[in-house]
Write a protein that holds these residues in place. Structure first.
Motif, PDB file in Angstrom:
ATOM      1  N   CYS A  10       0.824  -1.206   0.000  1.00  0.00           N
ATOM      2  CA  CYS A  10       0.000   0.000   0.000  1.00  0.00           C
ATOM      3  C   CYS A  10       0.863   1.263   0.000  1.00  0.00           C
ATOM      4  O   CYS A  10       0.498   2.270  -0.627  1.00  0.00           O
ATOM      5  N   HIS A  11       2.007   1.216   0.683  1.00  0.00           N
ATOM      6  CA  HIS A  11       2.908   2.371   0.638  1.00  0.00           C
ATOM      7  C   HIS A  11       3.459   2.579  -0.762  1.00  0.00           C
ATOM      8  O   HIS A  11       3.592   3.714  -1.232  1.00  0.00           O
ATOM      9  N   PHE A  12       3.749   1.488  -1.471  1.00  0.00           N
ATOM     10  CA  PHE A  12       4.204   1.603  -2.857  1.00  0.00           C
ATOM     11  C   PHE A  12       3.128   2.260  -3.721  1.00  0.00           C
ATOM     12  O   PHE A  12       3.431   3.113  -4.566  1.00  0.00           O
ATOM     13  N   LEU A  13       1.872   1.877  -3.528  1.00  0.00           N
ATOM     14  CA  LEU A  13       0.787   2.448  -4.317  1.00  0.00           C
ATOM     15  C   LEU A  13       0.693   3.952  -4.122  1.00  0.00           C
ATOM     16  O   LEU A  13       0.479   4.707  -5.077  1.00  0.00           O
ATOM     17  N   THR A  14       0.839   4.398  -2.873  1.00  0.00           N
ATOM     18  CA  THR A  14       0.735   5.833  -2.601  1.00  0.00           C
ATOM     19  C   THR A  14       1.981   6.591  -3.051  1.00  0.00           C
ATOM     20  O   THR A  14       1.898   7.741  -3.496  1.00  0.00           O
ATOM     21  N   ALA A  15       3.149   5.955  -2.941  1.00  0.00           N
ATOM     22  CA  ALA A  15       4.397   6.626  -3.312  1.00  0.00           C
ATOM     23  C   ALA A  15       4.568   6.713  -4.823  1.00  0.00           C
ATOM     24  O   ALA A  15       5.265   7.609  -5.317  1.00  0.00           O
ATOM     25  N   PHE A  16       3.930   5.811  -5.567  1.00  0.00           N
ATOM     26  CA  PHE A  16       4.112   5.739  -7.011  1.00  0.00           C
ATOM     27  C   PHE A  16       3.802   7.087  -7.666  1.00  0.00           C
ATOM     28  O   PHE A  16       4.598   7.612  -8.454  1.00  0.00           O
ATOM     29  N   THR A  17       2.642   7.653  -7.345  1.00  0.00           N
ATOM     30  CA  THR A  17       2.251   8.931  -7.934  1.00  0.00           C
ATOM     31  C   THR A  17       3.004  10.090  -7.303  1.00  0.00           C
ATOM     32  O   THR A  17       3.503  10.983  -7.992  1.00  0.00           O
ATOM     33  N   ALA A  18       3.089  10.082  -5.955  1.00  0.00           N
ATOM     34  CA  ALA A  18       3.691  11.206  -5.242  1.00  0.00           C
ATOM     35  C   ALA A  18       5.151  11.415  -5.631  1.00  0.00           C
ATOM     36  O   ALA A  18       5.633  12.549  -5.678  1.00  0.00           O
ATOM     37  N   LEU A  19       5.880  10.325  -5.906  1.00  0.00           N
ATOM     38  CA  LEU A  19       7.300  10.430  -6.259  1.00  0.00           C
ATOM     39  C   LEU A  19       7.531  10.485  -7.762  1.00  0.00           C
ATOM     40  O   LEU A  19       8.582  10.953  -8.205  1.00  0.00           O
ATOM     41  N   GLY A  20       6.584  10.009  -8.538  1.00  0.00           N
ATOM     42  CA  GLY A  20       6.778   9.943  -9.985  1.00  0.00           C
ATOM     43  C   GLY A  20       6.344  11.182 -10.737  1.00  0.00           C
ATOM     44  O   GLY A  20       6.984  11.596 -11.708  1.00  0.00           O
ATOM     45  N   MET A  21       5.255  11.820 -10.307  1.00  0.00           N
ATOM     46  CA  MET A  21       4.698  12.938 -11.055  1.00  0.00           C
ATOM     47  C   MET A  21       5.514  14.225 -10.998  1.00  0.00           C
ATOM     48  O   MET A  21       5.501  14.994 -11.960  1.00  0.00           O
ATOM     49  N   PRO A  22       6.218  14.546  -9.889  1.00  0.00           N
ATOM     50  CA  PRO A  22       6.961  15.817  -9.862  1.00  0.00           C
ATOM     51  C   PRO A  22       7.944  15.977 -11.010  1.00  0.00           C
ATOM     52  O   PRO A  22       8.214  17.111 -11.432  1.00  0.00           O
ATOM     53  N   LEU A  23       8.460  14.882 -11.554  1.00  0.00           N
ATOM     54  CA  LEU A  23       9.396  14.963 -12.672  1.00  0.00           C
ATOM     55  C   LEU A  23       8.746  15.614 -13.890  1.00  0.00           C
ATOM     56  O   LEU A  23       9.427  16.236 -14.710  1.00  0.00           O
ATOM     57  N   PHE A  24       7.423  15.506 -13.986  1.00  0.00           N
ATOM     58  CA  PHE A  24       6.714  15.995 -15.172  1.00  0.00           C
ATOM     59  C   PHE A  24       5.939  17.283 -14.897  1.00  0.00           C
ATOM     60  O   PHE A  24       5.022  17.630 -15.643  1.00  0.00           O
ATOM     61  N   LEU A  25       6.298  17.996 -13.839  1.00  0.00           N
ATOM     62  CA  LEU A  25       5.619  19.246 -13.516  1.00  0.00           C
ATOM     63  C   LEU A  25       5.660  20.276 -14.653  1.00  0.00           C
ATOM     64  O   LEU A  25       4.660  20.963 -14.892  1.00  0.00           O
ATOM     65  N   PRO A  26       6.785  20.427 -15.378  1.00  0.00           N
ATOM     66  CA  PRO A  26       6.776  21.400 -16.481  1.00  0.00           C
ATOM     67  C   PRO A  26       5.674  21.129 -17.492  1.00  0.00           C
ATOM     68  O   PRO A  26       5.002  22.059 -17.955  1.00  0.00           O
ATOM     69  N   ARG A  27       5.455  19.874 -17.829  1.00  0.00           N
ATOM     70  CA  ARG A  27       4.409  19.530 -18.803  1.00  0.00           C
ATOM     71  C   ARG A  27       3.016  19.798 -18.214  1.00  0.00           C
ATOM     72  O   ARG A  27       2.098  20.223 -18.912  1.00  0.00           O
ATOM     73  N   MET A  28       2.850  19.529 -16.908  1.00  0.00           N
ATOM     74  CA  MET A  28       1.551  19.779 -16.276  1.00  0.00           C
ATOM     75  C   MET A  28       1.218  21.277 -16.306  1.00  0.00           C
ATOM     76  O   MET A  28       0.092  21.668 -16.622  1.00  0.00           O
ATOM     77  N   LEU A  29       2.197  22.106 -15.982  1.00  0.00           N
ATOM     78  CA  LEU A  29       1.961  23.549 -15.943  1.00  0.00           C
ATOM     79  C   LEU A  29       1.731  24.109 -17.341  1.00  0.00           C
ATOM     80  O   LEU A  29       0.920  25.025 -17.529  1.00  0.00           O
TER      81      LEU A  29
END
Length: 398
Positions: A10-29
């Protein structure tokens, strides 16, 4: 299935998005209409971390008062809400609000560790803390690769909406775990009784923390170690290009290599017979040597071995640090203890990001590694003068 396996999954499930998405913040913005998002990327990157650092001790007190399981479910529910807010954002400010909710309501690492502390004690607890770091690093390695396949969607924020299902799944699974009022599962090496059973062994090997050693020393050790580790992350890709690494794929491999080393070796640290102090000293020493080597490195030759040494330093540092924490833990205040411990690691990450940006602008891309080496040296100073290997009593967290 053992409780620890469920918590780690369950910790892996929650960490997957929280740790993976910040790398793509420029595209999100950019998808929100910002043609030039460079000035906001750094602020958005640290926003959830700052919010977690500010609120983690408070949520720790919440866990001690209302239950470790309740706090774990609360953290997972907060991530669901934060991901949905970010996913349905139609402005930068609503997206930022989603990131703030993720930070304020998150803290799943501290919540998971606090929950495990009700089942484990001594070396068994230290090993479980090593394993929660494994789930985080597995997410850190896997998430950028998997999520990178979908960030070219016309509406990349949709990824947040879909990934909100992961912490929701974790929430549903963890709702079936034993609560604080339930009798804990009989687990080898679990609980205060196991601590007493382990006491003769610890006294023979001299691994107790010296009487009167303040918990603040552990917090400073956590800060210095996390700072040394994280300050090298933000500019590693351009640093490797400067050394002449041939491709982005190879640079990514060098970046991930220490985390892969941790995943391979962390399961075996419980077999080590070295004292927590010695493990921590070796870990920080190897990490410092690796960082100093990368600071002085003239080309890409030798980078592979220095990154392997970096990973080994992380393994031994975490193993020793977690043993020190498990020996000093007051189980009645485990939520607050892990909340404070996590908060200091988060503040170290924020300061490391700011420091890396500053020295890279003033000096060059190798300077963050010098800062890391100096931080390791300061950590060794704290270890040598604040943690004595004696055979008396373990300190407790205030």
């Amino acid at each position: 299935m053992p409780v620890i396996a469920i918590v780690l999954f369950c910790h892996f499930l929650t960490a997957f998005t929280a740790l993976g998405m910040p790398l793509f913040l420029p595209r999100m913005l950019t998808s929100l209409g910002l043609a030039d998002s460079g000035y906001l990327v750094g602020a958005m990157f640290v926003l959830p971390t700052v919010c977690t650092a500010l609120t983690a001790p408070w949520w720790g007190r919440f866990a001690d008062r209302f239950g470790k399981k309740t706090s774990l479910l609360r953290a997972q529910a907060g991530l669901v809400l934060g991901f949905l807010l970010s996913g349905f954002a139609d402005s930068v400010w609503l997206f930022a609000l989603g990131l703030m909710v993720q930070g304020v309501s998150g803290g799943t690492l501290a919540a998971s560790n606090a929950y495990l502390s009700r089942l484990y004690g001594g070396k068994a607890l230290a090993h479980s803390l090593n394993l929660t770091q494994c789930s985080a690093r597995l997410a850190l390695v896997c998430a950028p690769i998997v999520l990178g396949l979908f960030t070219h969607l016309s509406e990349p924020l949709q990824i947040y909406r879909a990934l909100a299902l992961l912490p929701l799944l974790a929430l549903l699974i963890c709702s079936f775990l034993p609560g604080d009022g339930d009798q804990a599962m009989p687990t080898a090496g679990a609980g205060p009784a196991a601590d007493k059973a382990d006491a003769p062994t610890r006294m023979q090997t001299g691994t107790e923390i010296g009487t009167g050693t303040a918990f603040s020393h552990l917090l400073w050790l956590q800060f210095l170690f996390c700072f040394a580790m994280v300050v090298t992350f933000p500019y590693f890709l351009p640093y490797s290009e400067q050394l002449g690494v041939g491709s982005d794929a190879l640079s990514g491999f060098y970046y991930s290599l220490p985390h892969l080393v941790y995943l391979l070796l962390a399961f075996h640290t419980k077999k080590l017979s070295l004292s927590p102090q010695l493990q921590s000293r070796l870990g920080l020493g190897l990490l410092g040597i690796s960082c100093l080597g990368q600071f002085l490195l003239p080309g890409s030759e030798g980078l592979l071995w220095l990154r392997l040494l970096f990973g080994l330093g992380i393994v031994l540092s975490y193993s020793g640090l977690h043993l020190l924490v498990s020996q000093s833990l007051n189980h009645k205040a485990a939520g607050l203890s892990f909340g404070r411990f996590d908060a200091w690691g988060k503040w170290a990450g924020v300061m490391a990001g700011l420091a890396a940006s500053g020295v890279s602008q003033l000096g060059n891309l190798q300077w963050p590694f010098l800062l890391a080496a100096l931080s390791c040296g300061a950590g060794l100073f704290v270890l040598i003068f604040s943690f004595k290997e004696v055979q008396d009593h373990a300190c407790t967290v205030p």
